[in-house]
Design an enzyme around this catalytic site. Structure first.
Site, PDB file in Angstrom:
ATOM      1  N   ALA A   1      14.278  -9.517  24.646  1.00 11.49           N
ATOM      2  CA  ALA A   1      15.586  -9.305  24.039  1.00 11.49           C
ATOM      3  C   ALA A   1      15.344  -8.694  22.666  1.00 11.49           C
ATOM      4  O   ALA A   1      14.601  -9.244  21.860  1.00 11.49           O
ATOM      5  CB  ALA A   1      16.344 -10.622  23.919  1.00 11.49           C
TER       6      ALA A   1
ATOM      7  N   LYS B   1       8.643  -3.199  26.121  1.00  4.46           N
ATOM      8  CA  LYS B   1       8.101  -1.910  26.541  1.00  4.46           C
ATOM      9  C   LYS B   1       8.107  -1.737  28.054  1.00  4.46           C
ATOM     10  O   LYS B   1       8.409  -0.653  28.559  1.00  4.46           O
ATOM     11  CB  LYS B   1       6.685  -1.725  25.987  1.00  4.46           C
ATOM     12  N   GLY B   2       7.788  -2.792  28.794  1.00  4.69           N
ATOM     13  CA  GLY B   2       7.800  -2.673  30.249  1.00  4.69           C
ATOM     14  C   GLY B   2       9.201  -2.458  30.787  1.00  4.69           C
ATOM     15  O   GLY B   2       9.453  -1.537  31.582  1.00  4.69           O
TER      16      GLY B   2
ATOM     17  N   ASP C   1       8.948   4.617  24.888  1.00  4.52           N
ATOM     18  CA  ASP C   1       9.036   4.037  26.229  1.00  4.52           C
ATOM     19  C   ASP C   1       9.821   4.946  27.168  1.00  4.52           C
ATOM     20  O   ASP C   1       9.487   5.068  28.355  1.00  4.52           O
ATOM     21  CB  ASP C   1       9.706   2.663  26.165  1.00  4.52           C
TER      22      ASP C   1
ATOM     23  N   ALA D   1      16.631  10.301  23.707  1.00  2.64           N
ATOM     24  CA  ALA D   1      16.744   8.879  23.373  1.00  2.64           C
ATOM     25  C   ALA D   1      16.947   8.639  21.878  1.00  2.64           C
ATOM     26  O   ALA D   1      17.635   7.695  21.491  1.00  2.64           O
ATOM     27  CB  ALA D   1      15.512   8.124  23.868  1.00  2.64           C
TER      28      ALA D   1
END
Length: 323
Positions: free
Chosen positions: A14, A42-43, A265, A295
């Site tokens: 979060a 990041k994942g 990311d 982004a």
């Protein structure tokens, strides 16, 4: 045909975000905006970025049995990612990232790992079907190092291509570097890896090229074993390096940055997807640079990532020089 274009193994957090005019120095207190809470890690970011663009994506990660964990699961489903590998536990809370964003859009981040630290090599073994079903596996370092190593070896054994972003930067064993195709680093990560002598070199000296140009960083990193290296360069785009070939610069479109949180990311998620589709590395990086540029024009991490249609429009404007 593989079931997934991309399997991301990594963190889910979060993001607790506060905007400030200027990030505080040591011992300084500054006033900021209202606290905003977003899905991140990041994942999870990489999986969401790829899925929003249309990739068949799944995420192997751990969250807590709490409100943040439910938010992250919902965000993955909303992005279009499969949540089969999103594991929930009661022994630790969901990871949290504390983020300050300044007026220039630059950020500082502190991560409390929480459940991310409980993603184990045993979880990787139990999820082997996901690895066998994926064309590309993307990894980062916000989960335990032994889990990253297990995931890299499992991916290679399954015939998947491994994309690894060593963030936060830390030394990696040669057996992991040898399967990276590519190793993806930003300028900070490249320097840190080259400055750290803990990579098995007998003399233990820092690589002099750590203070050089991006082409030199890439050359030095290739010597450590990865099959290819990509260096992201922020507003300047990215650099692609493979053994025996001259490095290739990929420029970025000109945009006004609002918030850089999660842009790397977005780049890596898009890169993994395009490689999974069969693009060559330079073409995949060219696509990913534009996704990362998109982004930064929006606030937040996952909220800033484009869907396929809006990215196609943005990309068309890039071609016309209208960004």
């Amino acid at each position: 045909m593989h079931e997934y274009d991309l399997l991301v193994v990594g963190s889910a957090n979060a993001d607790l975000v506060v905007h400030v005019d200027q990030r505080p120095a040591a011992g300084e207190t500054v006033l900021g905006s209202d606290l905003a809470i977003h899905p991140g890690g990041k994942g999870a970011n990489q999986a969401a970025a790829a899925a929003r663009l249309g990739a068949r994506t799944t995420l192997l990660a751990r969250v807590g049995n709490d409100a943040y964990g439910r938010m992250l699961s919902q965000a993955q489903r909303a992005a279009g990612a499969d949540t089969t590998g999103l594991l929930e536990g009661e022994d630790a809370p969901t990871g949290v990232a504390l983020i300050t964003v300044d007026a220039a859009g630059d950020n500082s981040i502190v991560v409390s790992s929480g459940a991310n630290a409980r993603l184990t090599p045993e979880d990787v073994t139990e999820a082997r079907r996901l690895f066998e079903a994926a064309t590309v596996v993307s990894l980062q370092l916000e989960i335990p190092r032994e889990t990253v190593e297990a995931a890299a070896h499992t991916a290679a054994a399954s015939g998947a291509r491994v994309v690894l972003n060593p963030s936060p930067p830390a030394p990696l064993p040669g057996s992991v570097l040898a399967v990276c195709d590519p190793l993806v680093v930003n300028e900070h990560e490249a320097r840190r890896l080259l400055e750290d002598p803990a990579d098995g070199r007998v003399d233990g000296r820092v690589d002099d090229r750590a203070t050089g140009r991006p082409e030199e960083w890439a050359e030095a990193l290739l010597e450590r074993g990865p099959r290819s290296v990509v260096v992201t360069l922020g507003a300047e785009g990215a650099l692609v390096a493979t053994p025996g070939s001259a490095a290739v610069r990929v420029p970025s479109p000109s945009v006004t940055a609002v918030d850089t949180t999660g842009a790397g990311d977005a780049f890596t998620g898009a890169l993994g997807w395009r490689l999974g589709r069969g693009d060559g590395l330079v073409d995949a990086v060219r696509y990913a640079v534009r996704v990362g540029s998109f982004a930064v024009t929006r606030a937040g991490a996952q909220e800033s990532y484009p869907g396929a249609e809006e990215f196609e429009k943005f990309s068309g404007n890039c071609e016309k020089g209208a960004t």
